[in-house]
Design a protein around this motif. Structure first.
Motif, PDB file in Angstrom:
ATOM      1  N   THR A   3       0.844  -1.186   0.000  1.00  0.00           N
ATOM      2  CA  THR A   3       0.000   0.000   0.000  1.00  0.00           C
ATOM      3  C   THR A   3       0.883   1.241   0.000  1.00  0.00           C
ATOM      4  O   THR A   3       1.587   1.497   0.981  1.00  0.00           O
ATOM      5  CB  THR A   3      -0.907   0.016   1.236  1.00  0.00           C
ATOM      6  OG1 THR A   3      -1.724  -1.160   1.239  1.00  0.00           O
ATOM      7  CG2 THR A   3      -1.786   1.255   1.248  1.00  0.00           C
ATOM      8  N   LEU A   5       2.137   4.832   0.707  1.00  0.00           N
ATOM      9  CA  LEU A   5       1.814   5.772   1.764  1.00  0.00           C
ATOM     10  C   LEU A   5       2.433   7.134   1.489  1.00  0.00           C
ATOM     11  O   LEU A   5       3.486   7.232   0.855  1.00  0.00           O
ATOM     12  CB  LEU A   5       2.317   5.255   3.114  1.00  0.00           C
ATOM     13  CG  LEU A   5       1.769   3.912   3.606  1.00  0.00           C
ATOM     14  CD1 LEU A   5       2.422   3.534   4.933  1.00  0.00           C
ATOM     15  CD2 LEU A   5       0.256   3.953   3.752  1.00  0.00           C
ATOM     16  N   ALA A  18      -2.958   6.744   3.337  1.00  0.00           N
ATOM     17  CA  ALA A  18      -3.095   5.696   2.323  1.00  0.00           C
ATOM     18  C   ALA A  18      -4.176   6.127   1.328  1.00  0.00           C
ATOM     19  O   ALA A  18      -5.324   5.679   1.423  1.00  0.00           O
ATOM     20  CB  ALA A  18      -3.446   4.359   2.958  1.00  0.00           C
ATOM     21  N   ALA A  26      -3.462   5.920   7.686  1.00  0.00           N
ATOM     22  CA  ALA A  26      -2.945   4.636   8.147  1.00  0.00           C
ATOM     23  C   ALA A  26      -2.505   4.743   9.598  1.00  0.00           C
ATOM     24  O   ALA A  26      -2.946   3.966  10.457  1.00  0.00           O
ATOM     25  CB  ALA A  26      -1.787   4.182   7.258  1.00  0.00           C
ATOM     26  N   ALA A  41      -1.846   0.731  12.621  1.00  0.00           N
ATOM     27  CA  ALA A  41      -2.023  -0.180  11.487  1.00  0.00           C
ATOM     28  C   ALA A  41      -0.666  -0.784  11.140  1.00  0.00           C
ATOM     29  O   ALA A  41       0.228  -0.087  10.639  1.00  0.00           O
ATOM     30  CB  ALA A  41      -2.592   0.566  10.287  1.00  0.00           C
ATOM     31  N   LEU A  46      -2.406  -3.097   6.785  1.00  0.00           N
ATOM     32  CA  LEU A  46      -2.293  -2.438   5.485  1.00  0.00           C
ATOM     33  C   LEU A  46      -2.539  -3.429   4.355  1.00  0.00           C
ATOM     34  O   LEU A  46      -3.180  -3.101   3.352  1.00  0.00           O
ATOM     35  CB  LEU A  46      -0.923  -1.800   5.343  1.00  0.00           C
ATOM     36  CG  LEU A  46      -0.681  -0.547   6.202  1.00  0.00           C
ATOM     37  CD1 LEU A  46       0.801  -0.211   6.244  1.00  0.00           C
ATOM     38  CD2 LEU A  46      -1.475   0.627   5.653  1.00  0.00           C
ATOM     39  N   LEU A  54      -7.491   0.477   9.422  1.00  0.00           N
ATOM     40  CA  LEU A  54      -6.534   1.574   9.532  1.00  0.00           C
ATOM     41  C   LEU A  54      -6.942   2.548  10.639  1.00  0.00           C
ATOM     42  O   LEU A  54      -7.760   2.222  11.485  1.00  0.00           O
ATOM     43  CB  LEU A  54      -6.406   2.277   8.179  1.00  0.00           C
ATOM     44  CG  LEU A  54      -6.034   1.367   6.996  1.00  0.00           C
ATOM     45  CD1 LEU A  54      -5.841   2.188   5.727  1.00  0.00           C
ATOM     46  CD2 LEU A  54      -4.805   0.521   7.294  1.00  0.00           C
TER      47      LEU A  54
END
Length: 292
Positions: A3, A5, A18, A26, A41, A46, A54
């Motif tokens: 994911t 970020l 995110a 997140a 998280a 994630l 999250l």
């Protein structure tokens, strides 16, 4: 699944966003100690690919559940289908289930955007500002559909919970719910739900709305050594979710009670025509608990 970020930092804290997971936060944590200020998280959260694992996510173009399979418009009916596998009712709008784009990023500030066609056409934006241990989130929707439609907004933060966590928040009334989690009556505050002077969170499950909110609250974390002083603009309702035997709870600033589309007067909802906008702002400032 990886994911991507986006990170913001100030002298006190680090914020990780995110955008691809519903425009969610997140993590938000203190730099010196690493203490999470929102539910932490980790990599598995994630990788789960849902904002519900999250720290916080946006609620648009409504908050929480809507009954009766949809709601009335001035010129007809908008049909809604359930949008999760574990709830028979549509919940939390559609913004949290779509990827957001990064519109702008600068020192201490990120702006995200979403163009949605579901369940009707609207544009959503979030702006995050981080400075001096204070996180400010602005959320707005602009109606794009040709038909005027009711809008509501909110945010869904998850906070750490210990046996010592206390909540300070003033409200005038609470909404009781039935088995379907839709409100059945608006009542005066039960003693266990009165947080006006600061109180521990209830041990039993709470998943209810509170109206007549002053717009401010404090989350006191004596075991963790800090408090969050919070304030909302554009919201006079909050939802409190305290699941049993979990290390988190949710205090959600929202514009309207659950199922407001079917309550008398549609409290807190705004009927927007094409081009009209609804906006809320939520601020959370971290400080040592001794400065209360």
């Amino acid at each position: 699944m990886t994911t991507p970020l986006i990170t913001l930092e100030d002298a006190h804290s680090r914020l990780s966003l995110a955008p691809g997971l519903g425009g969610a936060i997140a993590n938000w944590q203190l730099l010196e100690s690493g203490q999470p200020l929102l539910r932490h998280a980790d990599a598995s959260a994630l990788a789960a690919g849902t904002p519900r694992r999250l720290g916080c996510y946006p609620l648009a173009p409504w908050s929480n559940r809507i009954g009766n399979g949809g709601f009335a418009l001035p010129d007809g009916w908008l049909t809604l289908e359930p949008n999760t596998t574990n709830d028979p009712l549509p919940i939390h709008g559609s913004a949290w289930q779509q990827p957001w784009e990064v519109l702008e990023q600068a020192d201490g500030r990120v702006r995200l955007g979403l163009e949605s066609r579901e369940p009707f056409a609207y544009r959503a934006e979030q702006e995050f500002r981080l400075a001096a241990g204070c996180l400010e989130i602005s959320l707005k929707t602009t109606h794009l559909d040709e038909r005027p439609i009711w809008h509501g907004l909110g945010l869904h933060p998850y906070f750490p919970r210990t046996p010592a966590t206390r909540l300070l928040a003033h409200a005038e009334s609470a909404w009781l719910c039935g088995a379907d989690k839709l409100p059945t009556a608006q009542v005066g505050l039960p003693p266990a739900w009165d947080f006006a002077e600061g109180a521990a969170l209830p041990e039993e499950l709470v998943d209810n709305g509170f109206s007549g909110w002053s717009g401010t609250c404090s989350i006191l974390q004596p075991d963790l050594g800090y408090r969050l002083a919070c304030s909302a603009r554009g919201c006079d309702t909050f939802l409190l979710f305290c699941p049993q035997d979990q290390p988190f709870f949710c205090f959600e600033p929202v514009t309207h009670p659950v199922n407001a589309h079917h309550l008398q007067g549609r409290p807190g909802l705004r009927l927007l025509a094409a081009g009209e906008t609804l906006e809320i702002t939520w601020r959370m400032a971290v400080m040592p608990l001794t400065s209360r």
